[in-house]
Design a protein around this motif. Structure first.
Motif, PDB file in Angstrom:
ATOM      1  N   GLU A   1      94.362  27.573   3.018  1.00  0.00           N
ATOM      2  CA  GLU A   1      93.044  28.012   3.456  1.00  0.00           C
ATOM      3  C   GLU A   1      92.941  29.525   3.367  1.00  0.00           C
ATOM      4  N   SER A   2      91.720  30.011   3.191  1.00  0.00           N
ATOM      5  CA  SER A   2      91.495  31.456   3.178  1.00  0.00           C
ATOM      6  C   SER A   2      91.935  32.059   4.510  1.00  0.00           C
ATOM      7  N   ASP A   3      92.416  33.289   4.451  1.00  0.00           N
ATOM      8  CA  ASP A   3      92.831  33.993   5.668  1.00  0.00           C
ATOM      9  C   ASP A   3      91.700  34.838   6.239  1.00  0.00           C
ATOM     10  N   CYS A   4      90.452  34.555   5.856  1.00  0.00           N
ATOM     11  CA  CYS A   4      89.301  35.352   6.286  1.00  0.00           C
ATOM     12  C   CYS A   4      89.238  35.457   7.808  1.00  0.00           C
ATOM     13  N   GLN A   5      89.336  36.676   8.329  1.00  0.00           N
ATOM     14  CA  GLN A   5      89.333  36.900   9.774  1.00  0.00           C
ATOM     15  C   GLN A   5      89.007  38.371  10.056  1.00  0.00           C
ATOM     16  N   PRO A   6      88.409  38.653  11.221  1.00  0.00           N
ATOM     17  CA  PRO A   6      88.093  40.046  11.570  1.00  0.00           C
ATOM     18  C   PRO A   6      89.321  40.743  12.138  1.00  0.00           C
ATOM     19  N   LEU A   7      89.576  41.960  11.681  1.00  0.00           N
ATOM     20  CA  LEU A   7      90.803  42.675  12.046  1.00  0.00           C
ATOM     21  C   LEU A   7      90.581  43.780  13.071  1.00  0.00           C
ATOM     22  N   HIS A   8      89.346  43.963  13.541  1.00  0.00           N
ATOM     23  CA  HIS A   8      89.054  45.106  14.420  1.00  0.00           C
ATOM     24  C   HIS A   8      89.863  45.075  15.715  1.00  0.00           C
ATOM     25  N   ASP A   9      90.074  43.880  16.281  1.00  0.00           N
ATOM     26  CA  ASP A   9      90.802  43.808  17.546  1.00  0.00           C
ATOM     27  C   ASP A   9      92.292  44.055  17.345  1.00  0.00           C
ATOM     28  N   LEU A  10      92.837  43.608  16.215  1.00  0.00           N
ATOM     29  CA  LEU A  10      94.231  43.911  15.891  1.00  0.00           C
ATOM     30  C   LEU A  10      94.400  45.415  15.703  1.00  0.00           C
ATOM     31  N   VAL A  11      93.447  46.034  15.021  1.00  0.00           N
ATOM     32  CA  VAL A  11      93.509  47.493  14.833  1.00  0.00           C
ATOM     33  C   VAL A  11      93.476  48.207  16.183  1.00  0.00           C
ATOM     34  N   LYS A  12      92.611  47.746  17.077  1.00  0.00           N
ATOM     35  CA  LYS A  12      92.538  48.351  18.415  1.00  0.00           C
ATOM     36  C   LYS A  12      93.877  48.233  19.142  1.00  0.00           C
ATOM     37  N   THR A  13      94.514  47.069  19.013  1.00  0.00           N
ATOM     38  CA  THR A  13      95.826  46.859  19.633  1.00  0.00           C
ATOM     39  C   THR A  13      96.836  47.856  19.103  1.00  0.00           C
ATOM     40  N   ILE A  14      96.803  48.104  17.796  1.00  0.00           N
ATOM     41  CA  ILE A  14      97.726  49.060  17.179  1.00  0.00           C
ATOM     42  C   ILE A  14      97.441  50.480  17.660  1.00  0.00           C
ATOM     43  N   LEU A  15      96.163  50.864  17.630  1.00  0.00           N
ATOM     44  CA  LEU A  15      95.800  52.244  17.975  1.00  0.00           C
ATOM     45  C   LEU A  15      95.982  52.540  19.458  1.00  0.00           C
ATOM     46  N   ASP A  16      95.859  51.523  20.299  1.00  0.00           N
ATOM     47  CA  ASP A  16      96.076  51.737  21.731  1.00  0.00           C
ATOM     48  C   ASP A  16      97.525  52.117  22.019  1.00  0.00           C
ATOM     49  N   ILE A  17      98.442  51.600  21.197  1.00  0.00           N
ATOM     50  CA  ILE A  17      99.851  51.893  21.407  1.00  0.00           C
ATOM     51  C   ILE A  17     100.314  53.071  20.548  1.00  0.00           C
ATOM     52  N   CYS A  18      99.608  53.314  19.420  1.00  0.00           N
ATOM     53  CA  CYS A  18     100.024  54.386  18.503  1.00  0.00           C
ATOM     54  C   CYS A  18      98.820  54.953  17.763  1.00  0.00           C
ATOM     55  N   PRO A  19      98.071  55.871  18.382  1.00  0.00           N
ATOM     56  CA  PRO A  19      96.924  56.466  17.694  1.00  0.00           C
ATOM     57  C   PRO A  19      97.301  57.324  16.493  1.00  0.00           C
ATOM     58  N   GLU A  20      98.604  57.617  16.349  1.00  0.00           N
ATOM     59  CA  GLU A  20      99.061  58.477  15.253  1.00  0.00           C
ATOM     60  C   GLU A  20      99.296  57.710  13.954  1.00  0.00           C
TER      61      GLU A  20
ATOM     62  N   MET B   1     101.755  44.480  17.124  1.00  0.00           N
ATOM     63  CA  MET B   1     101.121  43.540  16.198  1.00  0.00           C
ATOM     64  C   MET B   1     101.554  42.107  16.488  1.00  0.00           C
ATOM     65  N   HIS B   2     102.823  41.914  16.814  1.00  0.00           N
ATOM     66  CA  HIS B   2     103.330  40.576  17.133  1.00  0.00           C
ATOM     67  C   HIS B   2     102.658  39.994  18.375  1.00  0.00           C
ATOM     68  N   SER B   3     102.131  40.851  19.242  1.00  0.00           N
ATOM     69  CA  SER B   3     101.481  40.377  20.466  1.00  0.00           C
ATOM     70  C   SER B   3     100.072  39.859  20.216  1.00  0.00           C
ATOM     71  N   HIS B   4      99.544  40.090  19.009  1.00  0.00           N
ATOM     72  CA  HIS B   4      98.180  39.675  18.676  1.00  0.00           C
ATOM     73  C   HIS B   4      98.231  38.462  17.746  1.00  0.00           C
ATOM     74  N   PRO B   5      97.325  37.490  17.918  1.00  0.00           N
ATOM     75  CA  PRO B   5      97.379  36.293  17.059  1.00  0.00           C
ATOM     76  C   PRO B   5      97.241  36.579  15.569  1.00  0.00           C
ATOM     77  N   PHE B   6      96.541  37.655  15.192  1.00  0.00           N
ATOM     78  CA  PHE B   6      96.384  37.971  13.783  1.00  0.00           C
ATOM     79  C   PHE B   6      97.510  38.855  13.257  1.00  0.00           C
ATOM     80  N   GLY B   7      98.514  39.135  14.114  1.00  0.00           N
ATOM     81  CA  GLY B   7      99.642  39.945  13.679  1.00  0.00           C
ATOM     82  C   GLY B   7     100.980  39.325  14.025  1.00  0.00           C
ATOM     83  N   LYS B   8     100.973  38.055  14.403  1.00  0.00           N
ATOM     84  CA  LYS B   8     102.213  37.417  14.874  1.00  0.00           C
ATOM     85  C   LYS B   8     103.273  37.296  13.779  1.00  0.00           C
TER      86      LYS B   8
END
Length: 367
Positions: free
Chosen positions: A225-244, A320-327
């Motif tokens: 199946e296509s992996d079509c999914q929104p990544l904004h929340d995964l990005v937020k998870t990453i930036l909250d821990i590492c804005p750099e 990333m592993h803590s988010h369903p789109f980054g497990k």
């Protein structure tokens, strides 16, 4: 007394006319006609019934030629504006795991997200072929509504055009997105430095393989199946821990190989990927082996390539592993000082081969 009664009668008539004018129209036809793009009542009925009623938000419902926003409310989210646009011409319109409507929303949301922006508003423009099914268009619009709700964005303005039969392939969609970037984030391919780690959030090639099989040109049956999914929340998870974070990009047309080549050229560095670390599911590998394709060039619609400093790599990976789109995220390579502008792939045999830009056309009409 007669004059008063006459005026009252006229006022009542005008009020009834205004009520009729404000009533939203309904499409009576089963298929799109040229009248639906003429600018008249048929077009207004189509816009009301398919788009305004479905997307249903206060900004769109004003039916102005543009959407206007309060600048102060936008700046509550950050101090930089992000703007992106993309067009979607996928064939077939519906495929395992997604469809052109969801693709049009998630694709533009993801283009905003990889800049570090919070996606807020989208436009939607459609080009329809004469004869296209109204019910299919309604189904696509409903899918867009659902995807927009999941992504937390509103579709606030748009456009509709109808072309003669044969002048287009059923339906084309363009979406433009606006988002806001917070002050502590500066993501750019120009930031990449030797020693940085390259991370991917999951398996590659599912979208491209799903589209290929959905066309029915091959006698293959798979569960891809296509992996079509929104990544904004995964990005937020990453930036909250590492804005750099140095750089981020979603791997769509041209796949992972194209993204990392763009990174290497933009920053004048080299990148070495490890083949054994790059996740590809067995079904996609099988399809690629049969057809002579390379999964590193296959399109994706939910895959994020992240470049971070080596000291932050494990922290970002854990987030990333803590988010369903980054497990299924993995570190797949590193940035090297030379050769500049070149991507090397360390094969399972221990040798290096150059992973170049996609040359020619591997899969047409995939997004």
């Amino acid at each position: 007394m007669k004059i008063t009664s006459h005026n009252a009668s006229h006022n009542s008539l005008f009020q009834n006319i205004e009520r009729v004018r404000r009533r939203r129209g309904k499409v009576r036809e089963r298929n799109i006609t040229l009248a639906h793009g003429s600018g008249g009542k048929a077009m207004q009925d189509l816009i009301d019934d398919i788009f305004v009623d479905t997307f249903d938000n206060p900004i769109l419902s004003q039916l102005e030629d543009q959407a206007s926003f309060n600048i102060a409310s936008l700046m509550e989210h950050g101090d930089k504006l992000a703007l992106t646009t993309d067009s979607y011409v996928v064939d077939p319109l519906f495929f395992p795991g997604s469809d052109i409507g969801e693709l049009a929303i998630n694709g533009t949301v993801n283009d905003l997200a990889v800049s570090g922006a919070k996606p807020l508003y989208l436009t939607c423009s459609v080009i329809l072929e004469e004869g296209f099914s109204v019910e299919t268009l309604r189904r696509v619009a409903t899918s867009m509504k659902s995807a927009a709700k999941k992504a937390g964005v509103q579709i606030v303005t748009g456009d509709t055009k109808v072309v003669h039969r044969g002048a287009a392939d059923k339906l084309f969609i363009n979406t433009t997105g606006i988002g806001i970037i917070r002050p502590d984030v500066c993501i750019s391919a120009n930031n990449i430095q030797p020693g940085d780690a390259v991370i991917i959030n999951g398996e590659l090639g599912n979208h491209g393989a799903a589209i290929l099989i959905a066309r029915g040109e091959l006698a293959l049956e798979t569960d891809i199946e296509s992996d079509c999914q929104p990544l904004h929340d995964l990005v937020k998870t990453i930036l909250d821990i590492c804005p750099e974070v140095r750089a981020m990009r979603d791997a769509t047309r041209g796949g992972l190989a194209t993204v990392v080549n763009e990174f290497a050229l933009s920053s004048n560095v080299g990148i070495r990927l490890k083949e054994e670390c790059i996740p590809v599911c067995e079904e996609v590998k099988g399809v690629c082996e049969i057809l002579g394709l390379d999964p590193l060039y296959l399109a994706n619609e939910g895959k994020l390539v992240v470049v971070v400093g080596s000291k932050n790599a494990e922290t970002v990976l854990a987030a990333m592993h803590s988010h369903p789109f980054g497990k299924n995220a993995r570190i797949i390579g590193e940035v090297i000082s030379s050769p500049t502008g070149v991507v090397l792939l360390k094969t399972s045999f221990g040798s290096d081969r150059i992973l170049d830009m996609l040359v020619g056309e591997q899969l047409p009409r995939i997004c």
